[in-house]
Design a protein around this motif. Sequence first.
Motif, short mmCIF file in Angstrom:
data_model
loop_
_atom_site.label_atom_id
_atom_site.label_comp_id
_atom_site.label_asym_id
_atom_site.label_seq_id
_atom_site.Cartn_x
_atom_site.Cartn_y
_atom_site.Cartn_z
N VAL A 33 0.88 -1.29 -0.10
CA VAL A 33 0.01 0.03 0.02
C VAL A 33 0.93 1.28 0.08
N GLY A 34 1.01 2.00 -1.13
CA GLY A 34 1.90 2.93 -1.18
C GLY A 34 3.23 2.32 -1.45
N SER A 35 4.38 2.90 -0.43
CA SER A 35 5.64 2.35 -0.28
C SER A 35 5.84 1.27 0.66
N ASN A 36 4.57 1.04 1.33
CA ASN A 36 4.61 0.11 2.40
C ASN A 36 4.52 -1.33 1.99
N LEU A 37 5.56 -2.30 2.09
CA LEU A 37 5.57 -3.74 1.23
C LEU A 37 4.98 -4.56 2.52
N ILE A 38 4.06 -5.52 2.16
CA ILE A 38 3.65 -6.29 3.38
C ILE A 38 3.64 -7.71 2.79
N GLU A 39 4.38 -8.59 3.75
CA GLU A 39 4.54 -10.10 3.22
C GLU A 39 3.42 -10.48 4.50
N PRO A 40 2.30 -11.02 3.98
CA PRO A 40 1.29 -11.27 4.89
C PRO A 40 1.37 -12.67 5.41
N ASN A 41 1.88 -13.70 4.89
CA ASN A 41 2.01 -15.37 5.07
C ASN A 41 0.58 -15.71 5.21
N PHE A 42 -0.05 -15.65 4.08
CA PHE A 42 -1.52 -15.94 3.94
C PHE A 42 -1.80 -17.23 4.49
N GLU A 43 -3.10 -17.55 5.14
CA GLU A 43 -3.43 -18.94 5.54
C GLU A 43 -4.05 -19.55 4.15
N ASN A 44 -3.92 -20.72 4.19
CA ASN A 44 -4.80 -21.54 3.13
C ASN A 44 -6.18 -21.76 3.52
N GLU A 45 -7.15 -21.59 2.70
CA GLU A 45 -8.58 -21.40 3.16
C GLU A 45 -9.04 -21.89 1.75
N ASN A 46 -10.55 -22.20 2.02
CA ASN A 46 -11.38 -22.52 1.08
C ASN A 46 -12.40 -21.43 0.60
N HIS A 47 -12.24 -21.21 -0.77
CA HIS A 47 -12.89 -20.16 -1.57
C HIS A 47 -14.09 -20.75 -2.24
N ASN A 48 -15.09 -19.91 -2.59
CA ASN A 48 -16.31 -20.36 -3.26
C ASN A 48 -16.39 -19.52 -4.52
N SER A 49 -17.09 -20.28 -5.67
CA SER A 49 -17.43 -19.59 -6.85
C SER A 49 -18.65 -19.79 -7.32
N TYR A 50 -19.48 -19.19 -7.81
CA TYR A 50 -20.94 -19.16 -8.66
C TYR A 50 -21.40 -18.70 -9.55
N TYR A 51 -22.09 -19.30 -10.58
CA TYR A 51 -22.27 -18.50 -11.80
C TYR A 51 -23.60 -18.97 -12.29
N ILE A 52 -24.03 -17.91 -13.47
CA ILE A 52 -25.08 -18.17 -14.05
C ILE A 52 -24.88 -17.76 -15.30
#
Length: 228
Positions: free
Chosen positions: A43-62
């Motif tokens: 964000v701007g010049s502030n670099l962030i290495e967040p160590n993301f957690e593995n999670e379930n995502h969802n997706s749906y469509y028509i």
Amino acid sequence: MYRKTMLLAAALAVAPNALADTVFGVYAGGQIWNANNEGQYAVGSNLIEPNFENENHNSYYIALEHPVPLIPNIKVRQNTLEIEGGYGENDFSHRDYILYYEIFDNDLVSFDIGVNAMDFDGTLRTPLSNNFARQDFSVIVPTAYAAARVGIPATDWTFFADVSALSVKDSKVQDAQIGVEYRMVENLAVDINLNAGYRHSVIELDDVDEIYSDVTFKGPFVGVEVHF
């Protein structure tokens, strides 16, 4: 005479459903995606290495398909990508508005091409004066779109793949999946298909509302599709 009458009655019973499927087809579906989330953002010049957690995502469509020449078919897909890491919950969710043409389509093979407007409306967490602040961002990324399906003759199985991708200067957005589908129910009223596969998504944004991102989501998915 009796046999001809019975054949005519059967044809009249089948015709409305066949015509409806040919003229107007509606597809609806969804998937659960067990993704490995990795990357970094700034964000701007502030670099962030967040160590993301593995999670379930969802997706749906028509999706809506029709036979009107020159007017594209349309598919709207919602992708929920909320991940914990860094300074809280980050959101890379986006909605796909896909316009496409069926270049080739028969019982075994189909191929579609078109465009996808990927509408991001997300949030990133960032430290600000020792408090957890949020930085919202919004952008529409137009991408090329292609999809293909190949059926296995004399079986209820079909292989499929689709991709949306764009790379411009320092930004790159890509969403691709490949999988296999099983036709569980197939009749004149409704088709129900089960599917599973692997999905890979890359979101690299360059100075979008002061946001810079280099994140990847990848992993297996399972889903279901209903065709009316």
